[in-house]
Design an enzyme around this catalytic site. Structure first.
Site, mmCIF file in Angstrom:
data_model
loop_
_atom_site.group_PDB
_atom_site.id
_atom_site.type_symbol
_atom_site.label_atom_id
_atom_site.label_comp_id
_atom_site.label_asym_id
_atom_site.label_seq_id
_atom_site.Cartn_x
_atom_site.Cartn_y
_atom_site.Cartn_z
ATOM 1 N N ARG A 119 -6.059 31.024 46.502
ATOM 2 C CA ARG A 119 -6.387 30.805 48.020
ATOM 3 C C ARG A 119 -7.248 29.959 48.117
ATOM 4 N NH1 ARG A 119 -6.564 36.299 48.128
ATOM 5 N NH2 ARG A 119 -8.937 36.201 48.389
ATOM 6 N N TYR A 121 -11.320 35.538 30.879
ATOM 7 C CA TYR A 121 -11.201 34.672 29.378
ATOM 8 C C TYR A 121 -11.088 36.025 28.359
ATOM 9 C CZ TYR A 121 -13.202 31.727 25.750
ATOM 10 O OH TYR A 121 -13.266 31.257 24.532
ATOM 11 N N ARG A 127 0.066 30.754 18.684
ATOM 12 C CA ARG A 127 -1.085 31.705 18.027
ATOM 13 C C ARG A 127 -2.128 32.061 19.259
ATOM 14 N NH1 ARG A 127 -5.828 31.980 18.389
ATOM 15 N NH2 ARG A 127 -6.806 30.679 16.608
ATOM 16 N N LYS A 161 -9.434 28.962 29.430
ATOM 17 C CA LYS A 161 -10.357 28.013 28.905
ATOM 18 C C LYS A 161 -10.721 27.102 30.015
ATOM 19 C CE LYS A 161 -10.339 29.399 24.448
ATOM 20 N NZ LYS A 161 -11.336 29.341 23.569
ATOM 21 N N GLU A 169 -5.296 24.099 21.776
ATOM 22 C CA GLU A 169 -5.903 25.346 21.861
ATOM 23 C C GLU A 169 -4.683 26.201 21.287
ATOM 24 O OE1 GLU A 169 -9.097 26.427 22.647
ATOM 25 O OE2 GLU A 169 -8.532 28.101 21.778
ATOM 26 N N ASP A 170 -5.159 27.184 20.318
ATOM 27 C CA ASP A 170 -4.228 28.442 19.848
ATOM 28 C C ASP A 170 -2.818 27.646 19.460
ATOM 29 O OD1 ASP A 170 -6.364 29.757 20.318
ATOM 30 O OD2 ASP A 170 -5.407 31.263 21.772
ATOM 31 N N ASP A 187 -9.926 23.143 19.444
ATOM 32 C CA ASP A 187 -11.199 24.008 19.603
ATOM 33 C C ASP A 187 -11.170 25.107 18.621
ATOM 34 O OD1 ASP A 187 -13.089 25.573 21.274
ATOM 35 O OD2 ASP A 187 -11.450 26.980 22.178
ATOM 36 N N ASP A 188 -10.074 25.759 18.020
ATOM 37 C CA ASP A 188 -10.231 26.743 17.259
ATOM 38 C C ASP A 188 -10.408 26.231 15.812
ATOM 39 O OD1 ASP A 188 -8.513 28.959 18.576
ATOM 40 O OD2 ASP A 188 -7.408 27.314 18.924
ATOM 41 N N ASN A 247 -10.254 37.772 17.977
ATOM 42 C CA ASN A 247 -10.061 38.339 19.236
ATOM 43 C C ASN A 247 -8.452 38.832 19.430
ATOM 44 O OD1 ASN A 247 -12.484 37.268 20.229
ATOM 45 N ND2 ASN A 247 -11.520 35.102 19.906
HETATM 46 N N1 LIG Z 1 -14.473 33.927 17.817
HETATM 47 C C1 LIG Z 1 -13.965 32.733 17.951
HETATM 48 O O1 LIG Z 1 -14.493 31.972 18.548
HETATM 49 C C2 LIG Z 1 -12.644 32.628 17.675
HETATM 50 C C3 LIG Z 1 -11.985 31.195 17.363
HETATM 51 C C4 LIG Z 1 -11.134 30.789 16.920
HETATM 52 C C5 LIG Z 1 -10.137 32.041 16.496
HETATM 53 N N2 LIG Z 1 -10.688 33.198 16.422
HETATM 54 C C6 LIG Z 1 -9.701 34.571 16.057
HETATM 55 O O2 LIG Z 1 -9.554 34.378 14.863
HETATM 56 C C7 LIG Z 1 -8.333 34.870 14.415
HETATM 57 C C8 LIG Z 1 -7.608 33.907 13.396
HETATM 58 O O3 LIG Z 1 -7.230 32.825 14.087
HETATM 59 P P1 LIG Z 1 -6.599 31.764 13.207
HETATM 60 O O4 LIG Z 1 -6.090 30.508 14.125
HETATM 61 O O5 LIG Z 1 -7.410 31.174 11.933
HETATM 62 O O6 LIG Z 1 -5.065 32.339 12.802
HETATM 63 P P2 LIG Z 1 -4.251 32.286 11.601
HETATM 64 O O7 LIG Z 1 -2.965 33.079 11.985
HETATM 65 O O8 LIG Z 1 -4.037 30.848 11.452
HETATM 66 O O9 LIG Z 1 -5.079 32.918 10.365
HETATM 67 C C9 LIG Z 1 -5.308 34.070 10.036
HETATM 68 C C10 LIG Z 1 -5.667 34.031 8.695
HETATM 69 O O10 LIG Z 1 -5.879 35.579 8.036
HETATM 70 C C11 LIG Z 1 -5.388 36.196 6.992
HETATM 71 N N3 LIG Z 1 -5.015 37.426 6.972
HETATM 72 C C12 LIG Z 1 -4.267 37.954 7.608
HETATM 73 N N4 LIG Z 1 -4.247 39.536 7.217
HETATM 74 C C13 LIG Z 1 -5.519 39.463 6.216
HETATM 75 C C14 LIG Z 1 -5.999 40.342 5.585
HETATM 76 N N5 LIG Z 1 -5.639 41.708 5.695
HETATM 77 N N6 LIG Z 1 -7.064 40.146 4.893
HETATM 78 C C15 LIG Z 1 -7.811 38.946 4.703
HETATM 79 N N7 LIG Z 1 -7.258 37.748 5.574
HETATM 80 C C16 LIG Z 1 -6.144 38.194 6.265
HETATM 81 C C17 LIG Z 1 -4.171 35.325 6.871
HETATM 82 O O11 LIG Z 1 -3.602 35.030 5.696
HETATM 83 C C18 LIG Z 1 -4.678 33.810 7.447
HETATM 84 O O12 LIG Z 1 -5.048 33.197 6.541
HETATM 85 C C19 LIG Z 1 -7.554 35.142 15.600
HETATM 86 O O13 LIG Z 1 -7.853 36.506 15.909
HETATM 87 C C20 LIG Z 1 -8.529 34.477 16.683
HETATM 88 O O14 LIG Z 1 -8.512 35.083 18.036
HETATM 89 C C21 LIG Z 1 -11.926 33.365 17.107
HETATM 90 O O1 LIG Z 2 -10.294 32.247 23.034
HETATM 91 C C1 LIG Z 2 -11.099 32.928 22.550
HETATM 92 O O2 LIG Z 2 -11.793 33.925 22.814
HETATM 93 C C2 LIG Z 2 -11.605 32.274 21.079
HETATM 94 C C3 LIG Z 2 -10.629 31.411 20.497
HETATM 95 O O3 LIG Z 2 -10.445 30.263 20.848
HETATM 96 C C4 LIG Z 2 -9.521 32.192 19.924
HETATM 97 O O4 LIG Z 2 -8.556 31.737 19.621
HETATM 98 O O5 LIG Z 2 -9.851 33.279 19.576
HETATM 99 MG MG LIG Z 3 -8.427 29.514 20.604
#
Ligand SMILES: NC(=O)c1ccc[n+]([C@@H]2O[C@H](COP(=O)([O-])OP(=O)(O)OC[C@H]3O[C@@H](n4cnc5c(N)ncnc54)[C@H](O)[C@@H]3O)[C@@H](O)[C@H]2O)c1
Ligand SMILES: O=C(O)C[C@H](O)C(=O)O
Ligand SMILES: [Mg+2]
Length: 628
Positions: free
Chosen positions: A127, A148, A201, A219, A290-291, A313-314, A469
């Site tokens: 709105r 977020y 993802r 974002k 992103e993702d 970003d990731d 997350n």
């Molecule tokens: N806090 C932040 O700012 C932030 C930023 C980016 C991503 N993240 C979070 O990080 C997580 C992963 O993101 P990603 O893009 O790297 O995902 P991804 O799927 O690319 O990677 C996940 C990884 O975790 C591993 N994994 C799975 N099970 C496991 C276990 N039991 N023990 C150890 N490792 C294991 C996988 O083999 C893989 O290497 C997501 O939950 C995302 O939300 C957080």
């Molecule tokens: O989105 C977020 O909160 C952080 C990060 O980009 C993620 O993918 O988890």
């Molecule tokens: Mg992300």
């Protein structure tokens, strides 16, 4: 739209309503309903609107029920999710959503009303944008967790039901060959920031297909609230190349393409076409990826980062935020940051985020050790990386190329009492690390056993980063960490948690280790510098700025990141660091009336003022009517 056409549109709609009411009366009075209604139903409605103006008009809007030919005729292509729905399906989706509210309140994030709050905020967003962002900026700590992480994750999961008015653009695999023209369906002449996802993802929730658009919207909300990017110049984008989520493929109410994801060259062609289209229309735009699943995250970053103003970003935002946290953990032990290369770091998760963090941390250590090849090689031995198959070593059969340079040598780890595939608890027990960092997307991975093992850490102040997350994917909660490992730890999590009452008058501080502290400043700094690309140096400067932002006193209390209520301030600082570095690397091209030469003359205070003056604030401006 001019007065005349507005009246025409109104009168034709009124006429239609009157006619159909008359039709209904006739039907009752004369019993001649069938033929009359049929004729009426087939007569087209003449409208004098196009594009978003139609979608925003409740009289004419049909939402996802616009057919493909209508979408083309009315310049709607790309403004709606690709799946065309029947009116019956639309009603079914709406009703299902209505009924789901109760269940969502039960299974959602800790705040049982989070989804209801999101809906109310979203309606305000539709709105009145100025008011929406004022509410968000003034109450950022309260509502960031709604727009977020973590609620945005739930929103993406439920997007089929929550979808009302479209926001952003959808490019689908079916639009191949059309993107260059479709991009002109977006009404804004200028776009500064695009956040794009392919939904493969979303947070730690896996492949959510077209529903991932919610993360791009969330974002960009932070881009407006934290970085003061003008909301008229942001564009959330969903590239729908299908989904491999079997549930969504079967769901009759799913809004995206119901086919498996494109892969290989076909996939790349779609993303290439999208990049070419948006940079052709808006040559100065910045695109945040992103993702995207890891498989494509690195590949696309390498493919585009030298040619376009883009970043992931990731991979890169997260790396900087984690690095700032690691340096904060060194400071919290009362040690100088230069001691960082001595830290023993166990990382759980070797995906886009984990590998991004590892690369950045290793490079920083290596620089601190003299920036030689030997330094780079020796920094490698500070890391132990555990993925879904356990500790990664050179004995691993099919090793992911991005993780290869962190695989431990077999002899070396045998000396440490470890082996290929050792589980996380064993690794922590043997290594006694200073830091345990989780980017695994596995909730509860830092189990009691793992945390017990961390009690033996050789650090005076071990640090735990449960960065996955949303909330339910966090590797552990702060309560678990403080109660099992001890009051002295440093704790950070990707999604927000409350501080922990340690029961002795002390507080266990829960830091939010989230890339939100960097990406808005990286985008803003890049925009205002007019840098052609986003260099490693600019990203490093952003991370260092965040690391240095906290005072000694705060860091000693275990507070290593700012609170979200300071996000606008930290974003300004990060943007200033990014601009300064871009000037140093001679990358700047300027922004609007500030050309590169002028920019290069600014001192630090002037850079801050320049940033402040170019941030959008949620204030009403006077409106004046002018004919086109
Ligand atoms: N806090 C932040 O700012 C932030 C930023 C980016 C991503 N993240 C979070 O990080 C997580 C992963 O993101 P990603 O893009 O790297 O995902 P991804 O799927 O690319 O990677 C996940 C990884 O975790 C591993 N994994 C799975 N099970 C496991 C276990 N039991 N023990 C150890 N490792 C294991 C996988 O083999 C893989 O290497 C997501 O939950 C995302 O939300 C957080
Ligand atoms: O989105 C977020 O909160 C952080 C990060 O980009 C993620 O993918 O988890
Ligand atoms: Mg992300």
């Amino acid at each position: 739209m001019g007065n005349f056409s507005r009246q025409m549109a109104l009168s034709s709609a009124l006429l239609k309503r009157l006619q159909s009411r008359r039709g209904a009366l006739n039907a009752v009075n004369l019993g001649a309903a069938r033929s009359f209604t049929t004729t009426e139903g087939h007569r087209p409605t003449i409208i004098h609107k196009r594009s978003l103006d139609i979608l925003h008009d409740p009289w004419f809007n049909k939402g996802t029920a616009f057919s493909m030919t209508e979408r083309d005729r009315l310049d709607l292509r790309g403004l709606l999710p690709p799946n065309v729905m029947s009116p019956e399906q639309q009603i079914e989706r709406f009703m299902a959503d209505l009924k789901r509210l109760e269940q969502s309140a039960r299974d959602g994030p800790s705040d049982p009303y989070s989804l209801a709050k999101w809906r109310i905020l979203n309606r305000l967003h539709d709105r009145n944008e100025t008011m929406y962002y004022k509410v968000l900026i003034d109450n950022i700590a309260e509502y960031a967790p709604i727009v977020y992480t973590p609620t945005v994750g739930l929103v993406c999961q439920k997007y089929s039901g929550l979808f009302r008015r479209p926001r952003g653009m959808y490019f689908s695999a079916q639009d191949r060959g059309e993107m260059m023209s479709m991009v002109y369906n977006w009404p804004a002449e200028q776009v500064d920031m695009i956040v794009v996802t392919d939904g493969s993802r979303i947070l730690g929730l896996g492949d959510l297909g077209v529903q991932g658009i919610g993360i791009a919207i969330g974002k960009l909300d932070l881009y407006v609230a934290a970085a003061g990017i003008n909301p008229q110049r942001v564009l959330p984008v969903m590239i729908d190349v299908g989904t491999n989520n079997e549930q969504l493929l079967k769901d009759p109410l799913y809004l995206g393409l119901q086919e498996h994801r494109l892969d290989g060259e076909e996939y790349l062609e779609v993303i290439d076409e999208f990049m070419e289209a948006v940079f052709t229309r808006w040559p100065h735009v910045i695109v945040q990826f992103e993702d995207f699943q890891s498989k494509w995250a690195f590949n696309l970053l390498q493919r585009y980062r030298k040619e376009y103003r883009m970043f992931n970003d990731d991979v890169q935002g997260t790396a900087g935020v984690a690095l700032a946290g690691l340096l904060g953990a060194v400071r919290a032990q009362g040690r100088p940051m230069i001691d960082f290369p001595r830290m023993k770091i166990v990382v759980a998760g070797a995906g886009s985020a984990g590998i991004g963090v590892l690369n950045a941390a290793r490079k920083t250590m290596s620089r601190m050790l003299g920036d030689t090849n030997i330094a780079f090689e020796s920094a490698r031995s500070q890391f132990w990386v555990v993925d879904a198959n356990g500790l990664i070593t050179e004995a691993r059969e099919k090793i992911d190329p991005d993780a290869r340079s962190f695989a431990r040598r077999v002899k070396e780890i045998e000396r440490q009492g470890l082996r290929e595939g050792a589980n996380l608890a064993e690794v922590v027990r043997q290594v006694k690390p200073d830091v345990l960092l989780g980017l695994s997307a596995v909730g509860g991975l830092f189990s009691k056993e793992v945390l017990e093992a961390l009690k033996e850490s050789t650090s005076t102040r071990p640090a735990i980063f449960a960065m996955s997350n949303p909330t339910k994917n966090a590797e552990c909660t702060p309560e678990e960490a403080f109660s099992i490992v001890g009051d002295h730890i440093i704790f950070g999590s990707g999604s927000p948690f409350s501080n922990v009452d340690l029961g002795n008058g002390n507080i266990g501080h829960c830091n939010q280790a989230n890339n939100m502290f960097l990406f808005p400043g990286i985008g803003l700094g890049t925009l205002l510098s007019g840098s052609k690309v986003i260099s490693d140096g600019m990203l490093q400067a952003a991370a260092e700025c965040l690391a240095e932002y906290m005072t000694e006193e705060e860091v000693h209390k275990g507070i290593i990141y700012p609170s979200i209520s300071r996000i606008r301030d930290i974003t300004k600082e990060v943007a200033a660091a990014v601009i300064t570095e871009a000037i140093e690397e001679d990358l700047v091209e300027g922004y609007r009336e500030m050309d590169a030469r002028e920019l290069q003359k600014l001192n630090q205070d002037e850079i801050r003022t320049y940033i402040q003056n170019n941030m959008w604030n949620p204030d009403y401006t006077k409106l004046v009517y002018k004919k086109d």
